[in-house]
Design a protein around this motif. Structure first.
Motif, PDB file in Angstrom:
ATOM      1  N   LEU A 180       0.715  -1.446  -8.295  1.00  0.00           N
ATOM      2  CA  LEU A 180       0.734  -0.033  -8.696  1.00  0.00           C
ATOM      3  C   LEU A 180       0.686   0.852  -7.462  1.00  0.00           C
ATOM      4  CD1 LEU A 180      -1.850  -0.321 -11.586  1.00  0.00           C
ATOM      5  CD2 LEU A 180       0.612   0.071 -11.823  1.00  0.00           C
ATOM      6  N   GLY A 211       0.415   6.530  -7.559  1.00  0.00           N
ATOM      7  CA  GLY A 211      -0.535   7.656  -7.521  1.00  0.00           C
ATOM      8  C   GLY A 211      -0.129   8.651  -6.449  1.00  0.00           C
ATOM      9  N   GLU A 220       9.244   5.053 -12.350  1.00  0.00           N
ATOM     10  CA  GLU A 220       9.002   5.668 -13.651  1.00  0.00           C
ATOM     11  C   GLU A 220       9.662   7.038 -13.730  1.00  0.00           C
ATOM     12  OE1 GLU A 220       4.893   3.864 -12.667  1.00  0.00           O
ATOM     13  OE2 GLU A 220       4.632   5.740 -13.777  1.00  0.00           O
ATOM     14  N   LEU A 274       3.206   7.303 -15.709  1.00  0.00           N
ATOM     15  CA  LEU A 274       2.819   6.741 -17.003  1.00  0.00           C
ATOM     16  C   LEU A 274       1.376   6.245 -17.016  1.00  0.00           C
ATOM     17  CD1 LEU A 274       6.122   4.800 -17.835  1.00  0.00           C
ATOM     18  CD2 LEU A 274       5.292   6.917 -18.881  1.00  0.00           C
ATOM     19  N   THR A 290      -1.852   3.910 -15.388  1.00  0.00           N
ATOM     20  CA  THR A 290      -1.856   2.515 -14.934  1.00  0.00           C
ATOM     21  C   THR A 290      -1.224   1.524 -15.929  1.00  0.00           C
ATOM     22  OG1 THR A 290      -4.187   2.548 -15.603  1.00  0.00           O
ATOM     23  CG2 THR A 290      -3.736   2.694 -13.264  1.00  0.00           C
ATOM     24  N   ASN A 342      -3.893  -2.981  -7.779  1.00  0.00           N
ATOM     25  CA  ASN A 342      -3.889  -1.567  -7.383  1.00  0.00           C
ATOM     26  C   ASN A 342      -3.392  -1.496  -5.943  1.00  0.00           C
ATOM     27  OD1 ASN A 342      -4.936  -0.723  -9.811  1.00  0.00           O
ATOM     28  ND2 ASN A 342      -7.025  -0.427  -9.055  1.00  0.00           N
ATOM     29  N   GLY A 343      -2.440  -0.596  -5.673  1.00  0.00           N
ATOM     30  CA  GLY A 343      -1.764  -0.584  -4.377  1.00  0.00           C
ATOM     31  C   GLY A 343      -2.570  -0.051  -3.214  1.00  0.00           C
ATOM     32  N   ASP A 344      -3.805   0.366  -3.457  1.00  0.00           N
ATOM     33  CA  ASP A 344      -4.602   0.907  -2.343  1.00  0.00           C
ATOM     34  C   ASP A 344      -5.772   0.006  -1.979  1.00  0.00           C
ATOM     35  OD1 ASP A 344      -6.004   1.347  -4.652  1.00  0.00           O
ATOM     36  OD2 ASP A 344      -6.406   3.470  -4.284  1.00  0.00           O
ATOM     37  N   VAL A 345      -5.808  -1.197  -2.552  1.00  0.00           N
ATOM     38  CA  VAL A 345      -6.951  -2.090  -2.348  1.00  0.00           C
ATOM     39  C   VAL A 345      -6.609  -3.172  -1.321  1.00  0.00           C
ATOM     40  CG1 VAL A 345      -8.218  -3.954  -3.457  1.00  0.00           C
ATOM     41  CG2 VAL A 345      -8.118  -1.713  -4.540  1.00  0.00           C
ATOM     42  N   GLY A 355     -14.420   1.374 -12.228  1.00  0.00           N
ATOM     43  CA  GLY A 355     -14.563   0.754 -13.535  1.00  0.00           C
ATOM     44  C   GLY A 355     -15.724  -0.233 -13.435  1.00  0.00           C
ATOM     45  N   GLU A 396     -14.920   2.923 -17.585  1.00  0.00           N
ATOM     46  CA  GLU A 396     -14.303   3.528 -16.403  1.00  0.00           C
ATOM     47  C   GLU A 396     -15.119   4.741 -15.947  1.00  0.00           C
ATOM     48  OE1 GLU A 396     -12.071   2.315 -14.567  1.00  0.00           O
ATOM     49  OE2 GLU A 396     -11.326   3.966 -13.349  1.00  0.00           O
ATOM     50  N   GLU A 444      -7.554   0.993 -17.749  1.00  0.00           N
ATOM     51  CA  GLU A 444      -9.016   0.998 -17.650  1.00  0.00           C
ATOM     52  C   GLU A 444      -9.664   1.627 -18.883  1.00  0.00           C
ATOM     53  OE1 GLU A 444      -6.935   2.337 -15.420  1.00  0.00           O
ATOM     54  OE2 GLU A 444      -7.220   1.356 -13.466  1.00  0.00           O
ATOM     55  N   TRP A 501     -13.463  -6.479   0.726  1.00  0.00           N
ATOM     56  CA  TRP A 501     -12.819  -5.635  -0.281  1.00  0.00           C
ATOM     57  C   TRP A 501     -13.005  -4.174   0.087  1.00  0.00           C
ATOM     58  CZ3 TRP A 501     -14.332  -1.617  -3.419  1.00  0.00           C
ATOM     59  CH2 TRP A 501     -13.398  -1.238  -4.392  1.00  0.00           C
ATOM     60  N   ASP A 558     -11.286  -0.114  -1.064  1.00  0.00           N
ATOM     61  CA  ASP A 558     -10.296   0.800  -1.651  1.00  0.00           C
ATOM     62  C   ASP A 558     -10.025   1.871  -0.600  1.00  0.00           C
ATOM     63  OD1 ASP A 558      -9.121   3.037  -2.887  1.00  0.00           O
ATOM     64  OD2 ASP A 558      -9.960   2.529  -4.832  1.00  0.00           O
TER      65      ASP A 558
HETATM   66  N1  GDD Z   1       3.139   3.654 -10.944  1.00  0.00           N
HETATM   67  C1  GDD Z   1       2.011   4.341 -11.160  1.00  0.00           C
HETATM   68  N2  GDD Z   1       2.018   5.349 -12.098  1.00  0.00           N
HETATM   69  N3  GDD Z   1       0.917   4.054 -10.436  1.00  0.00           N
HETATM   70  C2  GDD Z   1      -0.212   4.765 -10.670  1.00  0.00           C
HETATM   71  C3  GDD Z   1      -0.271   5.811 -11.619  1.00  0.00           C
HETATM   72  C4  GDD Z   1       0.924   6.108 -12.378  1.00  0.00           C
HETATM   73  O1  GDD Z   1       0.975   7.006 -13.232  1.00  0.00           O
HETATM   74  N4  GDD Z   1      -1.530   6.338 -11.602  1.00  0.00           N
HETATM   75  C5  GDD Z   1      -2.222   5.633 -10.670  1.00  0.00           C
HETATM   76  N5  GDD Z   1      -1.424   4.700 -10.095  1.00  0.00           N
HETATM   77  C6  GDD Z   1      -1.793   3.707  -9.068  1.00  0.00           C
HETATM   78  C7  GDD Z   1      -2.371   4.312  -7.789  1.00  0.00           C
HETATM   79  O2  GDD Z   1      -1.328   4.535  -6.841  1.00  0.00           O
HETATM   80  C8  GDD Z   1      -3.319   3.213  -7.314  1.00  0.00           C
HETATM   81  O3  GDD Z   1      -2.660   2.229  -6.529  1.00  0.00           O
HETATM   82  C9  GDD Z   1      -3.765   2.551  -8.598  1.00  0.00           C
HETATM   83  O4  GDD Z   1      -2.835   2.925  -9.620  1.00  0.00           O
HETATM   84  C10 GDD Z   1      -5.187   2.967  -9.016  1.00  0.00           C
HETATM   85  O5  GDD Z   1      -5.257   4.377  -9.029  1.00  0.00           O
HETATM   86  P1  GDD Z   1      -6.381   5.157  -8.188  1.00  0.00           P
HETATM   87  O6  GDD Z   1      -6.131   6.599  -8.389  1.00  0.00           O
HETATM   88  O7  GDD Z   1      -6.489   4.625  -6.813  1.00  0.00           O
HETATM   89  O8  GDD Z   1      -7.662   4.770  -9.063  1.00  0.00           O
HETATM   90  P2  GDD Z   1      -9.188   4.663  -8.607  1.00  0.00           P
HETATM   91  O9  GDD Z   1      -9.301   4.123  -7.237  1.00  0.00           O
HETATM   92  O10 GDD Z   1      -9.848   5.959  -8.895  1.00  0.00           O
HETATM   93  O11 GDD Z   1      -9.761   3.580  -9.681  1.00  0.00           O
HETATM   94  C11 GDD Z   1      -9.091   2.343  -9.875  1.00  0.00           C
HETATM   95  O12 GDD Z   1      -9.417   1.421  -8.834  1.00  0.00           O
HETATM   96  C12 GDD Z   1     -10.829   1.062  -8.749  1.00  0.00           C
HETATM   97  C13 GDD Z   1     -10.964   0.046  -7.626  1.00  0.00           C
HETATM   98  O13 GDD Z   1     -10.564   0.571  -6.425  1.00  0.00           O
HETATM   99  C14 GDD Z   1      -9.530   1.774 -11.244  1.00  0.00           C
HETATM  100  O14 GDD Z   1      -8.728   0.627 -11.509  1.00  0.00           O
HETATM  101  C15 GDD Z   1     -11.026   1.408 -11.245  1.00  0.00           C
HETATM  102  O15 GDD Z   1     -11.361   0.778 -12.466  1.00  0.00           O
HETATM  103  C16 GDD Z   1     -11.322   0.460 -10.085  1.00  0.00           C
HETATM  104  O16 GDD Z   1     -12.735   0.197 -10.028  1.00  0.00           O
END
Ligand code: GDD
Ligand code: MG
Length: 334
Positions: free
Chosen positions: A6, A9, A79, A83, A85, A106-109, A143, A158, A194, A216, A218
């Motif tokens: 993913l 974002g 997309e 849309l 996650t 998740n693409g930022d982890v 989450g 979440e 989530e 690990w 983020d």
């Molecule tokens: N394609 C797409 N479309 N990707 C998306 C969208 C979307 O609409 N919305 C978010 N993403 C991608 C972001 O680019 C990111 O890589 C990933 O989904 C998670 O989104 P974040 O915005 O980084 O979420 P977070 O860090 O607040 O929370 C998430 O990660 C945590 C761990 O780092 C959740 O999954 C938490 O449950 C988790 O603990």
């Protein structure tokens, strides 16, 4: 094994860095975050990755022109509108034609998780979905799960209000999913995995979690993005290393570098000091300047001082100016 990553974002919390570069393309130890992430998926047996993109694929296609990243074949699913996650996973899985057990990240982890061990646990427990978990002191920004003795998730919440989290075990953002999870996600709609999908799998008793103490992080906030870079240069990750100074950077002989990363094409002038900082490609730190605990894309002038700050591509610190705790240009200015 196929994977969906993913990356759609907006990277809002990393502005102004993400005003010019999408978050997954920001370098950590001279390589894009997405490349370090895919390197670890490849170590765990992933051979094809579909990038779930919310907007412009061009920076990704330019970075990996032959469609290969860390020995893995890349596909792109763009997309029509974000849309969320689960919606993004459904859309990307349809584009890739996924019809077997697959991995999502998740693409930022950044993590050293053994993905093949997560897949094995998933199969051994006949799970519909298995998530990687990490213990953290303050879980409220993530989450959070309650787990039983067999590793079955009893609750998934979440971003719980502070003080209400059921445990300190958080969703670390790597999943193994059965294709049946996709049937739970309505097509073409905004759905959060989530908030909607995981709670539904929990209700059927088929969501499992595996807690590990692997590296690990983020990278989604500036201080953590900085930390990710310093961890690689300090050799804190078993598989990932980098030189502090890129071969194409120019650093004056009497500049002093302490636990810092200097990217391709960056310039550091005579007598300048860098402490616990990252200079991204193209950054300039002029003679006699001091940069500490900061991320720099722009220019720090002669004799200037920059501390605890983030300087975007258009960010400038004037000669002799002292800047503390700022983001420049200010992403909240209208
Ligand atoms: N394609 C797409 N479309 N990707 C998306 C969208 C979307 O609409 N919305 C978010 N993403 C991608 C972001 O680019 C990111 O890589 C990933 O989904 C998670 O989104 P974040 O915005 O980084 O979420 P977070 O860090 O607040 O929370 C998430 O990660 C945590 C761990 O780092 C959740 O999954 C938490 O449950 C988790 O603990
Ligand atoms: Mg994140």
């Amino acid at each position: 094994m196929r994977a969906v990553v993913l990356v759609g974002g907006f990277g809002t919390r990393l502005r102004p860095l993400t005003s010019s570069i999408p978050k997954p393309m920001l370098p950590v130890g001279h390589l894009p975050i997405i490349e370090r992430l895919v390197m670890n998926l490849a170590r765990g047996g992933v051979t094809e990755v579909t990038l779930a993109l919310g907007f412009k694929p061009e920076p990704f296609i330019e970075a990996f022109p032959d469609g290969q990243c860390a020995g893995v074949t890349l596909r792109y699913a763009v997309e029509p509108e974000p849309l969320d996650t689960a919606g993004a996973i459904r859309f990307a899985a349809d584009v890739a034609g996924i019809d077997d057990t697959f991995v999502v990240a998740n693409g930022d982890v950044l993590t050293d998780l053994d993905v093949s061990a997560l897949v094995q646990f998933h199969r051994d427990h006949d799970a519909e979905a298995t998530i990687h978990l990490i213990g953290v002191p303050d879980p409220s920004a993530f989450g959070v799960v309650a787990l039983d003795a067999d590793g079955r998730v009893e609750r998934f919440v979440e971003k719980p209000a502070p003080g209400t989290a059921p445990s300190n075990l958080i969703n670390a953002g790597t999943y193994v999913l059965e294709p049946s999870v996709l049937d739970r996600i309505p097509l073409g709609q905004k759905v959060s995995i989530e908030r909607a999908t995981f709670p539904a799998v929990v209700a059927d008793g088929r969501l499992f979690g595996v807690a590990t103490d692997d590296y690990w992080l983020d990278t989604g906030r500036p201080e953590l993005y900085l930390q990710a870079n310093l961890d690689v240069v300090a050799g804190r990750r078993p598989h990932d290393h980098c030189d502090a100074v890129h071969a194409d950077a120019s650093v004056a002989a009497d500049a002093r570098l302490d636990t810092s990363v200097v990217g391709a094409g960056a310039q550091v002038g005579a007598g300048a000091v860098l402490e616990r900082s990252v200079l991204l490609p193209g950054a300039v730190v002029a003679a006699g300047a001091v940069v500490a605990d900061s991320v720099v894309m722009g220019r720090v002038g002669e004799g200037a001082e920059l501390r605890n700050s983030v300087l975007g591509a258009d960010g400038v610190v004037a000669d002799g100016e002292h800047v503390h705790g700022e983001r420049r240009p200010d992403p909240d200015a209208t």
